[in-house]
Design a protein around this motif. Structure first.
Motif, PDB file in Angstrom:
ATOM      1  N   THR A 170       7.198  10.874 -10.842  1.00 31.16           N
ATOM      2  CA  THR A 170       8.606  11.119 -11.170  1.00 31.16           C
ATOM      3  C   THR A 170       9.269   9.934 -11.859  1.00 31.16           C
ATOM      4  N   GLY A 171       8.654   8.756 -11.753  1.00 32.06           N
ATOM      5  CA  GLY A 171       9.257   7.546 -12.299  1.00 32.06           C
ATOM      6  C   GLY A 171      10.234   6.877 -11.349  1.00 32.06           C
ATOM      7  N   LYS A 172      10.492   7.488 -10.197  1.00 35.30           N
ATOM      8  CA  LYS A 172      11.441   6.909  -9.248  1.00 35.30           C
ATOM      9  C   LYS A 172      10.852   5.669  -8.580  1.00 35.30           C
ATOM     10  N   SER A 173      11.706   4.680  -8.361  1.00 29.33           N
ATOM     11  CA  SER A 173      11.278   3.417  -7.767  1.00 29.33           C
ATOM     12  C   SER A 173      12.050   3.149  -6.483  1.00 29.33           C
ATOM     13  N   GLU A 174      11.391   2.459  -5.578  1.00 27.24           N
ATOM     14  CA  GLU A 174      12.010   2.123  -4.292  1.00 27.24           C
ATOM     15  C   GLU A 174      11.746   0.655  -3.988  1.00 27.24           C
ATOM     16  N   VAL A 175      12.811  -0.111  -3.796  1.00 26.87           N
ATOM     17  CA  VAL A 175      12.657  -1.510  -3.422  1.00 26.87           C
ATOM     18  C   VAL A 175      12.167  -1.580  -1.979  1.00 26.87           C
ATOM     19  N   LEU A 176      11.119  -2.372  -1.744  1.00 22.95           N
ATOM     20  CA  LEU A 176      10.530  -2.482  -0.417  1.00 22.95           C
ATOM     21  C   LEU A 176      11.113  -3.677   0.327  1.00 22.95           C
ATOM     22  N   ALA A 177      11.379  -3.489   1.597  1.00 24.16           N
ATOM     23  CA  ALA A 177      12.035  -4.533   2.391  1.00 24.16           C
ATOM     24  C   ALA A 177      11.079  -5.635   2.814  1.00 24.16           C
ATOM     25  N   GLY A 178       9.774  -5.344   2.794  1.00 24.00           N
ATOM     26  CA  GLY A 178       8.785  -6.291   3.311  1.00 24.00           C
ATOM     27  C   GLY A 178       8.414  -7.381   2.329  1.00 24.00           C
ATOM     28  N   ASN A 179       7.385  -8.125   2.681  1.00 24.26           N
ATOM     29  CA  ASN A 179       6.911  -9.204   1.825  1.00 24.26           C
ATOM     30  C   ASN A 179       5.424  -9.398   2.038  1.00 24.26           C
ATOM     31  N   LEU A 180       4.826 -10.184   1.153  1.00 21.29           N
ATOM     32  CA  LEU A 180       3.394 -10.461   1.208  1.00 21.29           C
ATOM     33  C   LEU A 180       3.113 -11.917   1.545  1.00 21.29           C
ATOM     34  N   GLY A 181       4.120 -12.615   2.056  1.00 15.28           N
ATOM     35  CA  GLY A 181       3.927 -14.019   2.398  1.00 15.28           C
ATOM     36  C   GLY A 181       3.801 -14.877   1.155  1.00 15.28           C
ATOM     37  N   LEU A 261       4.903  -2.393   4.197  1.00 16.59           N
ATOM     38  CA  LEU A 261       5.922  -3.131   3.457  1.00 16.59           C
ATOM     39  C   LEU A 261       7.314  -2.535   3.626  1.00 16.59           C
ATOM     40  N   GLY A 262       7.406  -1.432   4.336  1.00 16.33           N
ATOM     41  CA  GLY A 262       8.712  -0.873   4.641  1.00 16.33           C
ATOM     42  C   GLY A 262       9.443  -1.641   5.721  1.00 16.33           C
ATOM     43  N   GLU A 263       8.726  -2.519   6.429  1.00 15.44           N
ATOM     44  CA  GLU A 263       9.314  -3.344   7.493  1.00 15.44           C
ATOM     45  C   GLU A 263       9.626  -4.736   6.960  1.00 15.44           C
ATOM     46  N   PRO A 264      10.809  -5.272   7.260  1.00 10.37           N
ATOM     47  CA  PRO A 264      11.174  -6.609   6.764  1.00 10.37           C
ATOM     48  C   PRO A 264      10.168  -7.686   7.158  1.00 10.37           C
ATOM     49  N   ASN A 265       9.656  -7.619   8.380  1.00 15.91           N
ATOM     50  CA  ASN A 265       8.653  -8.579   8.827  1.00 15.91           C
ATOM     51  C   ASN A 265       7.277  -7.918   8.779  1.00 15.91           C
ATOM     52  N   SER A 266       6.739  -7.854   7.579  1.00 21.08           N
ATOM     53  CA  SER A 266       5.477  -7.142   7.375  1.00 21.08           C
ATOM     54  C   SER A 266       4.331  -7.834   8.109  1.00 21.08           C
ATOM     55  N   ASN A 267       3.390  -7.027   8.580  1.00 25.72           N
ATOM     56  CA  ASN A 267       2.190  -7.556   9.207  1.00 25.72           C
ATOM     57  C   ASN A 267       1.238  -8.021   8.114  1.00 25.72           C
ATOM     58  N   LEU A 268       1.196  -9.334   7.888  1.00 23.06           N
ATOM     59  CA  LEU A 268       0.438  -9.866   6.758  1.00 23.06           C
ATOM     60  C   LEU A 268      -1.064  -9.680   6.931  1.00 23.06           C
ATOM     61  N   GLU A 269      -1.550  -9.768   8.139  1.00 27.64           N
ATOM     62  CA  GLU A 269      -2.981  -9.581   8.368  1.00 27.64           C
ATOM     63  C   GLU A 269      -3.396  -8.153   8.008  1.00 27.64           C
ATOM     64  N   GLU A 270      -2.584  -7.178   8.401  1.00 27.13           N
ATOM     65  CA  GLU A 270      -2.907  -5.789   8.059  1.00 27.13           C
ATOM     66  C   GLU A 270      -2.811  -5.557   6.556  1.00 27.13           C
ATOM     67  N   LEU A 271      -1.782  -6.141   5.920  1.00 27.84           N
ATOM     68  CA  LEU A 271      -1.658  -6.011   4.474  1.00 27.84           C
ATOM     69  C   LEU A 271      -2.854  -6.620   3.757  1.00 27.84           C
ATOM     70  N   ALA A 272      -3.325  -7.752   4.263  1.00 27.16           N
ATOM     71  CA  ALA A 272      -4.490  -8.399   3.668  1.00 27.16           C
ATOM     72  C   ALA A 272      -5.734  -7.519   3.809  1.00 27.16           C
ATOM     73  N   THR A 273      -5.863  -6.847   4.939  1.00 30.89           N
ATOM     74  CA  THR A 273      -6.987  -5.936   5.143  1.00 30.89           C
ATOM     75  C   THR A 273      -6.948  -4.806   4.110  1.00 30.89           C
ATOM     76  N   VAL A 274      -5.746  -4.273   3.869  1.00 33.13           N
ATOM     77  CA  VAL A 274      -5.597  -3.220   2.868  1.00 33.13           C
ATOM     78  C   VAL A 274      -5.918  -3.759   1.479  1.00 33.13           C
ATOM     79  N   MET A 275      -5.431  -4.963   1.165  1.00 30.98           N
ATOM     80  CA  MET A 275      -5.703  -5.559  -0.144  1.00 30.98           C
ATOM     81  C   MET A 275      -7.197  -5.751  -0.355  1.00 30.98           C
ATOM     82  N   ASN A 276      -7.889  -6.264   0.650  1.00 25.68           N
ATOM     83  CA  ASN A 276      -9.329  -6.495   0.519  1.00 25.68           C
ATOM     84  C   ASN A 276     -10.093  -5.183   0.362  1.00 25.68           C
ATOM     85  N   ALA A 277      -9.640  -4.134   1.056  1.00 29.11           N
ATOM     86  CA  ALA A 277     -10.284  -2.826   0.912  1.00 29.11           C
ATOM     87  C   ALA A 277     -10.065  -2.274  -0.497  1.00 29.11           C
ATOM     88  N   HIS A 278      -8.872  -2.493  -1.019  1.00 28.33           N
ATOM     89  CA  HIS A 278      -8.556  -2.058  -2.383  1.00 28.33           C
ATOM     90  C   HIS A 278      -9.451  -2.794  -3.381  1.00 28.33           C
TER      91      HIS A 278
END
Length: 352
Positions: A170-181, A261-278
């Protein structure tokens, strides 16, 4: 004097997904293309591209016919004229920046967007144009105008900035509250193979999906689940099996990353696991990661990075690593010792 500053971008999740109308998560970073312009009496735009020591001259009355593929400057002028913008004054323009060229940080889209913002700014009565529209115009220029492979992630992210989730259907964008450290970008020094990698990735994934749909017309990749991979893989030709896996699994990884990343205090370890899987899928399935870059990322992980991946279409270019204050310097050194041309910390930019 007109001054414009436009950032680079990093795709964190969803590489090789936007041309399937699947979502991506990307962010603009603090590496920039700068443009400065003053009026001249030449009835032309004289662009001094300082970083590549090249001068381009474009008459303000060019008709836009026979524009060479990849000439986004002239294509932008043609597209904006089609939208009713008019150009009556020439300008002398200087353009420079610190975004590495052809390295996956989207220097070309940053240049296109800087140029489009300039062309809007010099209108006698500049029209109200949203960041979304700027991004879409750049997509029209770089992809639709030349019928090139690729999606809209680069243009939309750079124009809108922030860390955003883009629904490319759709082209719609959503600003995410989280971060990647804390983040480190490394330049591999290997030239990207953008068009060939994009063409192959798109062709194989689209064909895999079409083969499934031939037997199951109701299958829709936007409604797919992990179970669909096993359920339908017998319908997919051997040559498309890797890309069928990537299409299904990378979509689910992006959705998981969005939730984190929808949470302001993102779980960086879990995000890293997703990044590595990607990245594992990009390396093994899409096959967009040269062995040299794979080795560089392995060295970064051994030095303390918790997540790494290639940036952009692949085949060369840059990599990103998730780090912390204790590991940042070691990861930068590890990238360089493993053969990277350069490595440095980056931060995400915000609007305004």
């Amino acid at each position: 004097m007109i001054q414009i500053k436009v950032p680079a971008r990093v795709c964190f999740f969803g590489d090789h997904q936007d041309y399937l109308s699947l979502p991506v998560i990307a962010g603009a970073i603090n590496r920039y293309i700068n443009l400065e312009a003053i009026p001249n009496q030449l009835n032309s735009f004289r662009l001094d591209l300082l970083d590549i020591n090249e001068v381009v001259s474009i008459a303000i009355d060019e008709d836009g016919y026979n524009v060479k593929n990849g000439d986004f400057l002239r294509a932008s002028l043609a597209v904006l004229k089609q939208k009713g913008l008019k150009f009556q004054q020439g300008y002398s323009i200087k353009i420079w920046g610190d975004i590495p060229v052809n390295a996956g940080l989207s220097s070309s889209s940053a240049l296109t967007i800087a140029w489009i913002r300039f062309l809007v700014a010099i209108q006698e009565k500049p029209p109200p144009v949203s960041d979304f529209e700027i991004g879409h115009w750049a997509y029209e220029v770089e992809v639709e105008y030349f019928n090139n492979p690729g999606g809209l992630m680069d243009q939309y992210t750079i124009a809108q900035q922030d860390l955003i989730y883009i629904d490319t259907a759709t082209g719609k964008s959503e600003v995410l509250a989280g971060n990647l450290g804390q983040l480190v970008v490394a330049e591999s020094g290997l030239k990207k193979q953008t068009m060939s990698v994009l063409k192959n990735g798109r062709f194989y994934q689209e064909n895999a999906i079409k083969e499934v749909q031939q037997k199951n017309p109701n299958f829709n990749i936007l409604r797919s689940t992990l179970e669909d991979y096993e359920r339908f893989k017998h319908l997919v030709s051997k040559e498309y099996q890797n890309h069928w896996y990537a299409a299904i699994h990378n979509y689910q990884l992006t959705k998981r990353a969005k939730k984190l990343l929808g949470e302001p205090n993102s779980n960086l370890e879990e995000l890293a696991t997703v990044m590595n899987a990607h990245q594992k899928n990009l390396y093994e399935r899409i096959q967009n990661t040269p062995e040299e870059m794979h080795s560089m990322m392995q060295a970064a992980l051994e030095a303390g990075a918790i997540g790494t991946k290639t940036i952009g279409s692949g085949g060369g270019g840059c990599m990103v690593a998730m780090v912390n204050s204790n590991t940042k310097d070691d990861v930068i050194a590890a990238f360089k010792n493993a053969g990277a041309k350069n490595a440095y910390e980056v931060t995400l930019t915000k609007k305004g």
